[in-house]
Design an enzyme around this catalytic site. Sequence first.
Site, PDB file in Angstrom:
ATOM      1  CG  PHE B 113      -1.968   1.053   1.164  1.00  0.00           C
ATOM      2  CD1 PHE B 113      -2.986   0.964   0.220  1.00  0.00           C
ATOM      3  CD2 PHE B 113      -1.938   2.145   1.998  1.00  0.00           C
ATOM      4  CE1 PHE B 113      -3.957   1.953   0.131  1.00  0.00           C
ATOM      5  CE2 PHE B 113      -2.911   3.137   1.925  1.00  0.00           C
ATOM      6  CZ  PHE B 113      -3.911   3.045   0.984  1.00  0.00           C
ATOM      7  CG  ASP B 182       0.173  -3.096   6.461  1.00  0.00           C
ATOM      8  OD1 ASP B 182      -0.890  -3.526   6.972  1.00  0.00           O
ATOM      9  OD2 ASP B 182       0.239  -1.991   5.895  1.00  0.00           O
ATOM     10  CE1 TYR B 207      -9.090   1.685   6.951  1.00  0.00           C
ATOM     11  CE2 TYR B 207      -8.169   2.574   8.984  1.00  0.00           C
ATOM     12  CZ  TYR B 207      -8.072   2.339   7.627  1.00  0.00           C
ATOM     13  OH  TYR B 207      -6.956   2.751   6.951  1.00  0.00           O
ATOM     14  CE  LYS B 208      -7.628  -1.435   4.698  1.00  0.00           C
ATOM     15  NZ  LYS B 208      -8.319  -0.696   3.618  1.00  0.00           N
ATOM     16  NE  ARG B 354     -10.259  -2.815  -2.850  1.00  0.00           N
ATOM     17  CZ  ARG B 354      -9.709  -2.202  -1.788  1.00  0.00           C
ATOM     18  NH1 ARG B 354      -8.421  -2.368  -1.525  1.00  0.00           N
ATOM     19  NH2 ARG B 354     -10.415  -1.415  -1.028  1.00  0.00           N
TER      20      ARG B 354
END
Lengths: 395, 395
Positions: B113, B182, B207-208, B354
């Site tokens: 990311f 990560d 938060y995912k 996605r």
Amino acid sequence: MTDFNRTRQAFDLPSGITYLDGNSLGPMPTSAAERVSRMMSEEWSRMLITGWNKAGWYAQPRKVGDRIARLIGAGSGQVVMGDTLSIKVFQAVSAARAMRPDRRVILSDSGNFPSDLYVAHGLAAAVDAELRVVAPEDVEAAISDDLAVLMITEVDYRTGRRHDMKALTRKAHEVGALTVWDLAHSAGAVDVALLDCDADFAVGCTYKYLNGGPGAPAFIWVHPQHADKARPILQGWMGHHAPFDFDLDYQPAAGIERMRVGTPPVIAMTALDAALDVWEGVSIDDLRARSIELTEAFIARVEARCPDLVLHSPRDPLQRGSQVGFRHPQAYAVMQALIAEGIIGDFRAPDVLRFGFAPLYNDLGDVERAADGLARILANQSWDRDDYRQRADVT
Amino acid sequence: MTDFNRTRQAFDLPSGITYLDGNSLGPMPTSAAERVSRMMSEEWSRMLITGWNKAGWYAQPRKVGDRIARLIGAGSGQVVMGDTLSIKVFQAVSAARAMRPDRRVILSDSGNFPSDLYVAHGLAAAVDAELRVVAPEDVEAAISDDLAVLMITEVDYRTGRRHDMKALTRKAHEVGALTVWDLAHSAGAVDVALLDCDADFAVGCTYKYLNGGPGAPAFIWVHPQHADKARPILQGWMGHHAPFDFDLDYQPAAGIERMRVGTPPVIAMTALDAALDVWEGVSIDDLRARSIELTEAFIARVEARCPDLVLHSPRDPLQRGSQVGFRHPQAYAVMQALIAEGIIGDFRAPDVLRFGFAPLYNDLGDVERAADGLARILANQSWDRDDYRQRADVT
């Protein structure tokens, strides 16, 4: 004329409580609970991912920053929210130091909040800089031409002593240094004038006098003349000039947006946003006048009634923030006894009783109850009991 | 056997919505709103400053960390919450690099990311290190004995490709390097086994797949063998061994607590804590099996119906996280058309559609609706309309 009766009614303090610890954690404005509840149920729950645009979450750190800018003598578009104060201190000091690459010294004082010193020390160790710490009264004399950054907390968290931002900034600039001001005990408490003082960087928290809630997001301000040049070490995607292009290379956003790091805490920011509503219609000059009225009255009443206490704050209100400290050898136990009576101030090691006065909700009735309670406890030695003697973890 | 009907009922998704974007922002567990409301009205509002002890706010980052530890193959007392993922990446990489002071190279890959790369680059520039970025498939070969840190996001945010944590960690250790993992797209999505893989540092957001809410606090894990040695550059007071002694010198806390920085975000942490209730009784092996079932079914159904789409994720489910990407030259417009029909995935530049599958609330009905909606839109060219062509700021 600011209506402090109106602002007081924006809070629903527990009955029987005299709250003089808003300089540690501000109380909850009643609207905050409802606003957060609505954000969760109508935005997060219903809009899901589209809330970032539809509900304005993405722009919130800047919009909330604008509301704070007015309270600290800064301009619109110059403040952005996020992270914690320690992180913002790191960003400000690292960016300022990077703008003076040929100088190694970061100067601060021993009255600074320890976390600021820890952060600066961690930075200094990593980037080959030197943290120099002097006594608060020696700061001005210690400003020398090897200085990269002057990092000062304007109002001392224990004594309430207020540094002269304008004079120290001028002196720092004369030797070619930049200034970083921590406004933790200033924002919402005193008349901060960043632009007028020509400060360079400022940071602050929002859970004290701004009543944003425990752990509310911090703010950072960068003088417009530096905002497009400052490079914080912490380069996060929200500070990228085009975060959603997902470039592999970091290109900082223009202006203050580059001080954003990661994904902003929307729920917490919403509580803070609601808390800032209370500040609408509040004049900072009125706030400062009211703060001085309250602290002067408290000092006079305590000194008249409590001969054992020694004033630990400057007597001159112009050199004082919105808090008052008194020293007592058994300060911890005395504060516990006071808290047991519903009068909440706090203890700061080693021997300080600390009382914060927030004009938004404190009044002369609070002054009276606190001073008289203190006198009663000291006179009766009611603090001298075993159950007030344990060590505090958090006060 | 995990009851995914029960977990699904913990969420109240808007009717008519097929939500396949929980890998960007997880939906709200219904209990979260009530828990936050209670924390605000009964803790902040009533307990005020005493909430830090009485309501357990101070210990919350560690307690919540323990709940996450179980989901990522770590032990109790090894995870602590706070800040954002970008900050935690900075702490982990800087601490790891400081443990290999004689080496300069931080290795990562171009599938990482971008924010991780920005953070590592900012760090590298400040501490005279070098960020080396290779293609994801070249990581293993690029592990050389000049390496200080291997910094890898386990599951690629665009392709869903999953790196082999065990093999890469072993290779890194063979050359004397440390690893930073990560877990943004792994925690709550795949069977992470940090201790079993002998990883050194790990970080992630909540938060995912963990549904903590927009901007929820991040986590950091440090292998117990390093936890008392690791020194992050970010030295905040909450990571001090005795924060309330207010020493001027930083002394790191023992173990993972030293990775705390500033005052923790209590309101946000409370939402996350409520969201973690849903994970009680969920077996990670069952979760992984269910995730593979859903992604396999989606790939098969889309490929059978949409000849224009090219699979952008590994075909082998063992090399894939809990998401599926497809490429289409007009991916942005196609996704806008899909969203307009209530099927929410997202677009990632330049041409990726996605879809994230969260076993906690997605089922085969979601697979069917999404695949069939995609086929319908592509067949009718209903994406080929001007109003689907604007550029997204945030998707």
